[in-house]
Design a protein around this motif. Structure first.
Motif, PDB file in Angstrom:
ATOM      1  N   ILE A 217      14.168 -14.924  62.180  1.00  0.00           N
ATOM      2  CA  ILE A 217      14.746 -15.757  61.120  1.00  0.00           C
ATOM      3  C   ILE A 217      16.126 -15.227  60.726  1.00  0.00           C
ATOM      4  O   ILE A 217      17.095 -15.987  60.610  1.00  0.00           O
ATOM      5  N   LYS A 218      16.238 -13.902  60.565  1.00  0.00           N
ATOM      6  CA  LYS A 218      17.511 -13.298  60.171  1.00  0.00           C
ATOM      7  C   LYS A 218      18.587 -13.506  61.233  1.00  0.00           C
ATOM      8  O   LYS A 218      19.781 -13.582  60.911  1.00  0.00           O
ATOM      9  N   GLN A 219      18.167 -13.597  62.481  1.00  0.00           N
ATOM     10  CA  GLN A 219      19.112 -13.821  63.573  1.00  0.00           C
ATOM     11  C   GLN A 219      19.550 -15.283  63.667  1.00  0.00           C
ATOM     12  O   GLN A 219      20.431 -15.613  64.469  1.00  0.00           O
ATOM     13  N   GLY A 220      18.943 -16.142  62.847  1.00  0.00           N
ATOM     14  CA  GLY A 220      19.317 -17.550  62.825  1.00  0.00           C
ATOM     15  C   GLY A 220      18.741 -18.366  63.963  1.00  0.00           C
ATOM     16  O   GLY A 220      19.159 -19.511  64.185  1.00  0.00           O
ATOM     17  N   LYS A 221      17.765 -17.832  64.670  1.00  0.00           N
ATOM     18  CA  LYS A 221      17.185 -18.547  65.803  1.00  0.00           C
ATOM     19  C   LYS A 221      16.152 -19.571  65.355  1.00  0.00           C
ATOM     20  O   LYS A 221      15.897 -20.548  66.069  1.00  0.00           O
ATOM     21  N   VAL A 222      15.520 -19.331  64.219  1.00  0.00           N
ATOM     22  CA  VAL A 222      14.578 -20.275  63.633  1.00  0.00           C
ATOM     23  C   VAL A 222      14.819 -20.324  62.136  1.00  0.00           C
ATOM     24  O   VAL A 222      15.424 -19.407  61.563  1.00  0.00           O
ATOM     25  N   SER A 223      14.319 -21.370  61.503  1.00  0.00           N
ATOM     26  CA  SER A 223      14.499 -21.518  60.053  1.00  0.00           C
ATOM     27  C   SER A 223      13.151 -21.500  59.355  1.00  0.00           C
ATOM     28  O   SER A 223      12.176 -22.078  59.849  1.00  0.00           O
ATOM     29  N   GLU A 224      13.132 -20.829  58.205  1.00  0.00           N
ATOM     30  CA  GLU A 224      11.906 -20.775  57.400  1.00  0.00           C
ATOM     31  C   GLU A 224      11.512 -22.180  56.972  1.00  0.00           C
ATOM     32  O   GLU A 224      12.344 -22.969  56.522  1.00  0.00           O
ATOM     33  N   GLU A 225      10.235 -22.511  57.131  1.00  0.00           N
ATOM     34  CA  GLU A 225       9.753 -23.819  56.705  1.00  0.00           C
ATOM     35  C   GLU A 225       9.607 -23.858  55.186  1.00  0.00           C
ATOM     36  O   GLU A 225       9.404 -22.819  54.538  1.00  0.00           O
TER      37      GLU A 225
ATOM     38  N   TYR B  86       3.059 -27.181  53.183  1.00  0.00           N
ATOM     39  CA  TYR B  86       2.404 -26.735  54.416  1.00  0.00           C
ATOM     40  C   TYR B  86       3.304 -25.799  55.228  1.00  0.00           C
ATOM     41  O   TYR B  86       3.145 -25.679  56.437  1.00  0.00           O
ATOM     42  N   ALA B  87       4.218 -25.145  54.538  1.00  0.00           N
ATOM     43  CA  ALA B  87       5.120 -24.219  55.220  1.00  0.00           C
ATOM     44  C   ALA B  87       4.330 -23.079  55.856  1.00  0.00           C
ATOM     45  O   ALA B  87       3.400 -22.536  55.260  1.00  0.00           O
TER      46      ALA B  87
ATOM     47  N   ASN C 239       3.663 -19.774  61.507  1.00  0.00           N
ATOM     48  CA  ASN C 239       2.865 -19.741  62.720  1.00  0.00           C
ATOM     49  C   ASN C 239       3.630 -20.305  63.910  1.00  0.00           C
ATOM     50  O   ASN C 239       3.653 -19.726  64.999  1.00  0.00           O
ATOM     51  N   ARG C 240       4.271 -21.442  63.728  1.00  0.00           N
ATOM     52  CA  ARG C 240       5.025 -22.041  64.827  1.00  0.00           C
ATOM     53  C   ARG C 240       6.281 -21.238  65.143  1.00  0.00           C
ATOM     54  O   ARG C 240       6.722 -21.182  66.299  1.00  0.00           O
ATOM     55  N   LEU C 241       6.854 -20.583  64.127  1.00  0.00           N
ATOM     56  CA  LEU C 241       8.089 -19.836  64.332  1.00  0.00           C
ATOM     57  C   LEU C 241       7.902 -18.657  65.282  1.00  0.00           C
ATOM     58  O   LEU C 241       8.862 -18.205  65.919  1.00  0.00           O
ATOM     59  N   GLN C 242       6.666 -18.165  65.393  1.00  0.00           N
ATOM     60  CA  GLN C 242       6.439 -16.988  66.221  1.00  0.00           C
ATOM     61  C   GLN C 242       6.645 -17.271  67.716  1.00  0.00           C
ATOM     62  O   GLN C 242       6.781 -16.339  68.514  1.00  0.00           O
ATOM     63  N   THR C 243       6.683 -18.558  68.091  1.00  0.00           N
ATOM     64  CA  THR C 243       6.928 -18.896  69.488  1.00  0.00           C
ATOM     65  C   THR C 243       8.243 -18.300  69.973  1.00  0.00           C
ATOM     66  O   THR C 243       8.307 -17.692  71.047  1.00  0.00           O
ATOM     67  N   GLN C 244       9.315 -18.462  69.191  1.00  0.00           N
ATOM     68  CA  GLN C 244      10.619 -17.938  69.595  1.00  0.00           C
ATOM     69  C   GLN C 244      10.595 -16.413  69.681  1.00  0.00           C
ATOM     70  O   GLN C 244      11.175 -15.828  70.597  1.00  0.00           O
ATOM     71  N   THR C 245       9.906 -15.776  68.736  1.00  0.00           N
ATOM     72  CA  THR C 245       9.811 -14.316  68.753  1.00  0.00           C
ATOM     73  C   THR C 245       9.075 -13.850  69.997  1.00  0.00           C
ATOM     74  O   THR C 245       9.462 -12.850  70.626  1.00  0.00           O
ATOM     75  N   LEU C 246       8.021 -14.557  70.368  1.00  0.00           N
ATOM     76  CA  LEU C 246       7.278 -14.217  71.582  1.00  0.00           C
ATOM     77  C   LEU C 246       8.152 -14.380  72.824  1.00  0.00           C
ATOM     78  O   LEU C 246       8.201 -13.490  73.686  1.00  0.00           O
TER      79      LEU C 246
END
Length: 314
Positions: free
Chosen positions: A109-117, A121-122, A125-132
């Protein structure tokens, strides 16, 4: 986790149809794990701290005993995990001597690759795909061993045991191989990787019976305990700073347990009095709700899991 020794065998008077089935499933899974180590250069075991990945750790122990597990465990930490799960993860790693790699969604998130929901229903869980996917690229893993099972969800039911992913980490249904006669083809092109599912043919009950048979320790949240919770949409949520709560949603203390362990913001609890493995097994046998019925991320749309799979989720 109970120490494994070469003499870990069921006694003759405990052999039953269930134990025979568990032995067959165990043998298949160990065969798959050994094939991964034989066919790939840099395998890794995806570890969530849940019962399925704990089962995989035990199977990997057995596959390579008396040596240690020869590949690392990778945990993608959303930062919104159950504290009990993180404590258990660290305890298991210390006891088994396994190498643990942790990568954090917070950093992605800090790297700007994904945005906090945002919103009711935020979830991360889905954001971890990019980290993986970043971790796979960082370490050049060519095989990722996961605990997905075909009985969990229809998108997982059609998975191969060796599931080929392209150089973007995406699943392409047209690029999957037949797996006849237990032949597992690990040949991949440069940049591709394979997700491997050794317990594909297991059910939720099979996992629980194996946990019982092996006397495996699991996080306490799988058993009934009193917890601060609130209700929304017919589901029971943990009262946590990581879980959005409307002002009118009242927090109460109820006796609950969790059938599956994911991000706190997407994993609901179930009312339960089950405090032992036998009681959990009995409860599941009588349940008419699927294991993932308490995962809100599966309810976002009819094809939610299918979409996340194509993005590289599992």
């Amino acid at each position: 986790m109970q120490e494994f020794t070469a003499n870990t065998q069921p006694t003759l008077d405990t052999i039953s149809h269930r134990v025979l089935k568990e032995n067959l499933l165990e043998s298949e899974a160990i065969y798959i794990i050994r094939e991964v180590y034989a066919q790939f250069d840099k395998p890794v075991l995806l570890f969530s701290g849940g019962k399925d990945s704990i089962t995989l750790v035990r199977l990997a122990q057995k596959a390579f005993y008396p040596e240690k597990i020869p590949f690392p465990l990778l945990h993608i930490d959303t930062g919104h995990n159950f504290p009990e799960t993180i404590a258990f993860r660290d305890k298991l790693v210390a006891e088994t001597g396994a190498q643990l790699i942790v990568r954090y969604v917070e950093n992605t998130i800090k790297q700007g690759k994904v945005s906090e929901e945002k919103g009711r229903y935020a979830s991360r869980n889905r954001l971890q795909t990019q980290t993986l996917l970043d971790a796979i690229d960082e370490f050049k893993f060519d095989a990722c061993i996961g605990g997905a099972r075909r009985d969990e969800e229809k998108a997982r039911a059609k998975e191969r045991i060796f599931s080929v992913r392209n150089d973007f980490g995406q699943w392409d249904e047209k690029n999957q191989r037949p797996e006849l006669f237990d032949m597992l083809n690990g040949m991949i092109d440069h940049g591709q990787n394979v997700r491997v599912f050794p317990i594909s043919n297991w059910t939720e009950l099979d996992v629980w019976h194996y946990i019982k048979l092996e006397k495996l320790e699991i996080p306490s949240i799988y058993f009934a305990h009193k917890r601060a919770v609130f209700e929304r949409d017919g589901l029971i949520w943990s009262a946590s700073p990581f879980v959005y709560k409307d002002d009118e949603e009242q927090v109460t203390h109820r006796v609950v347990r969790f059938r599956t362990v994911g991000d706190m913001s997407c994993t609901a609890a179930v009312l339960s009095d089950a405090q032992t493995i036998d009681e959990v097994i009995g409860e599941i046998e009588l349940s008419n709700i699927s294991e993932r019925g308490a995962r809100i991320d599966d309810k976002r749309s009819e094809a939610a899991m299918e979409k996340r799979k194509k993005e590289g989720y599992f």
